[in-house]
Scaffold this motif. Structure first.
Motif, mmCIF file in Angstrom:
data_model
loop_
_atom_site.group_PDB
_atom_site.id
_atom_site.type_symbol
_atom_site.label_atom_id
_atom_site.label_comp_id
_atom_site.label_asym_id
_atom_site.label_seq_id
_atom_site.Cartn_x
_atom_site.Cartn_y
_atom_site.Cartn_z
ATOM 1 N N ALA A 260 0.832 -1.208 0.000
ATOM 2 C CA ALA A 260 0.000 0.000 0.000
ATOM 3 C C ALA A 260 0.867 1.258 0.000
ATOM 4 N N ARG B 42 0.060 4.142 -2.539
ATOM 5 C CA ARG B 42 -0.227 5.542 -2.181
ATOM 6 C C ARG B 42 0.699 6.491 -2.946
ATOM 7 N N ALA C 52 -5.706 -1.723 5.063
ATOM 8 C CA ALA C 52 -4.547 -0.820 5.129
ATOM 9 C C ALA C 52 -4.803 0.236 4.067
ATOM 10 N N ASP C 53 -5.441 1.315 4.476
ATOM 11 C CA ASP C 53 -5.897 2.363 3.569
ATOM 12 C C ASP C 53 -4.725 2.815 2.699
ATOM 13 N N PRO C 54 -4.773 2.679 1.372
ATOM 14 C CA PRO C 54 -5.950 2.565 0.501
ATOM 15 C C PRO C 54 -6.503 1.171 0.203
ATOM 16 N N MET D 200 -11.967 -1.767 5.537
ATOM 17 C CA MET D 200 -10.654 -1.176 5.275
ATOM 18 C C MET D 200 -9.594 -1.978 6.029
#
Ligand SMILES: [Zn+2]
Lengths: 137, 393
Positions: free
Chosen positions: B141, B145, B195-197, B193
């Motif tokens: 992630a 990002r 591990a955002d995104p 959710m």
């Protein structure tokens, strides 16, 4: 000091000078004697010129946010109380990238490219961690 | 000038893939090893090279020439540690140069031998990683990002990729996620959710399974039971070890190398019929289409929305990929095996006569690519990327 229940780093002879630095509220990196390049994580040889000779030098402890992720699931149960927490990469002004956490920042205010600086947290008698926070400069 | 068709995949086998199969990694590896040899019409006595992360050979001292030779009872001419696309390219080079004649690439993975939830190998106790609470999804992630910030890639585009793969798996009876869909991109966005995104449905679960590939020369392929699939060319680029060094987008820099592989194969991207990306996370899809040169670096998000469906220009992993078919700890080989099976018209789905190789191309039940002749199979986009161009006659 509240008891630290999360994993503690285990320094090696190679990395010990870095941890000596955080204990004294400094981010210290290896700087190559031959070409001047900084390197991190600790390496025996310079990434640019492969010279072995180097000094551990203090840095600005500042940089820009290279990327970040918001953890909604803990790495291990020890991290549950921190949720959601921010794992990030900081591009130090001296060049190297550093994996860390971002603290003291609203999640909505996080932005790739924002200025950040190191903070220090004594996790044990021997280990001081170095989460970053938005820069006040 | 087209590349010579001188090295072939002549045997493949994937065991049942699934969660908690109750079998050891060794048993899954052996089933796939024997299955792939049988597929080729060969026996263990034909094998003179092994490429595998681990091969439980001889005394258990590891995957060395001597250990493997003693275990198999054959002179061994090449062993190396890898799997999937890089292993295939090593094997092809060794066969082309007559260093070895028949190279097996076996793998077995069982969660019983890890500690369940997140595989321990993905969260090493490295002093500069572990304290941050980083997880495997976090590592990927962080790349994602950065890609979003630099190029404007969106969560909706990632969700589209995940939904496409999971919908392919939904109609693949062999897939771990068979019958779980269909999904819309919105369903993917609405899932929990992690591990955002990344949401839950953008991440692959870990399961058990074995797989094996047999590689040999065109000469030896003539005596094999199977129809050869040619290894035309490929490329590898590695920049750092995941989980130890902070993740970057450097593997996108392999793109020129991969364009060179197309030149050496004598084919263009327009000639490619489908692509099997390595998608342990949804972001692998756009980044691998970029690194493989199907679009410009940074354009993978919008490109995938327009191009990766089964009836679009460059369909992605018709088996459902790592997200939907299987993520058997190291599913590297499965990306190649799906390409081979599409070429052979061995693609079980919900078409009434799919077992006879008859397909309806009704995309609610059919995952067969129409008359494929050329495919690109990918390795993981982590601190590295790799790609191979495969062909059938
Ligand atoms: Zn230097």
């Amino acid at each position: 000091m509240t008891e630290w229940t999360k994993p503690l780093p285990h320094p090696t002879p190679l990395s010990q000078p870095f941890w000596d630095g955080t204990k004294e509220r400094e981010i210290r990196l290896q700087r190559c004697d031959a070409c001047g390049a900084h390197r991190f994580p600790p390496l025996v040889l310079c990434r640019v010129c492969l010279a072995e000779e180097h000094q551990w030098v203090p840095t600005s402890a500042r940089g820009t946010l290279y990327s970040y992720v918001i953890q909604h699931r803990p790495a291990t149960p020890a991290f549950i109380d921190d949720l959601p927490y921010v794992v990030a990469i900081v591009e130090l002004d001296e060049g190297p990238l550093m994996l860390t956490n971002i603290v003291g920042c609203e999640i909505d205010a996080l932005e790739v490219g924002m200025r950040v600086e190191a903070t220090y947290f004594d996790a044990s008698d021997d280990i001081t961690l170095y989460p970053f926070t938005p820069s006040k400069e | 000038m087209p590349a010579p068709r001188d090295v072939a995949i002549v045997g493949v086998h994937a065991t049942k893939q699934g969660r908690n199969l109750g079998r050891t990694a060794l048993s899954l590896m052996l089933e796939s090893f024997n299955g792939a040899l049988d597929d080729a019409g060969m026996t263990k006595n034909d094998v003179d090279g092994v490429i595998s992360f681990e091969f439980p050979a001889g005394t258990g001292a590891g995957n060395t020439l001597g250990e493997v030779a003693f275990q198999l009872g054959n002179p061994m001419r090449f062993t190396s540690h890898f799997s999937g696309v890089p292993a295939l390219l090593y094997a092809a080079a060794m066969v082309r140069d007559h260093v070895a004649d028949v190279i097996a690439i076996p793998f077995g993975g069982s969660q019983e031998e890890t500690d369940g939830a997140t595989a321990a190998y993905t969260r090493p106790g490295y002093e500069f990683t572990e304290w941050t609470g980083s997880t495997t999804p976090a590592q990927m992630a962080l790349q994602t990002r950065r890609h979003m910030a630099l190029y404007g890639t969106t969560s909706e585009q990632l969700a589209h990729c995940a939904a496409t793969l999971r919908n392919n798996a939904n109609i693949n009876p062999e897939a771990v996620m068979f019958g779980r869909g269909p999904y819309t991109a919105q369903d993917v966005l609405d899932s929990r959710m992690i591990a955002d995104p990344y949401t839950l449905l953008m991440c692959a679960l870990v399961n058990d399974g074995g797989s094996c590939i047999i590689v040999t020369s065109a000469d030896r392929a003539k005596d094999c039971k199977s129809t050869p699939v040619w290894v035309l060319s490929g490329g590898i680029g590695c920049f750092y070890t995941s989980y130890y060094f902070p993740p970057t987008l450097q593997p996108l820099e392999t793109r020129d190398r991969m364009l060179g592989a197309f030149s050496r194969a004598g084919v263009t991207h327009d000639d490619i019929d489908f692509v099997t990306t390595y998608d342990h996370f949804a972001s692998g899809v756009p980044m691998e289409y970029e690194a493989a040169g199907f679009c410009e670096v940074g354009d993978g998000g919008p490109f995938c929305v327009e191009n990766i469906g089964l009836d679009q220009r460059f369909p992605v992993s018709p088996d459902g990929g790592n997200l939907g078919y299987s993520h058997c700890i190291n599913p590297y080989n499965l990306r190649i095996i799906e390409a081979v099976r599409q070429f052979r018209n061995d693609t079980p789905d919900l078409c009434p006569n799919s077992h006879l190789g008859e397909h309806t191309y009704d995309r609610s039940i059919c995952r067969k690519v129409r008359d494929p002749k050329l495919a690109v199979a990918c390795g993981p986009f982590t601190g590295a990327f790799s790609m191979s161009i495969l062909a059938k006659d």
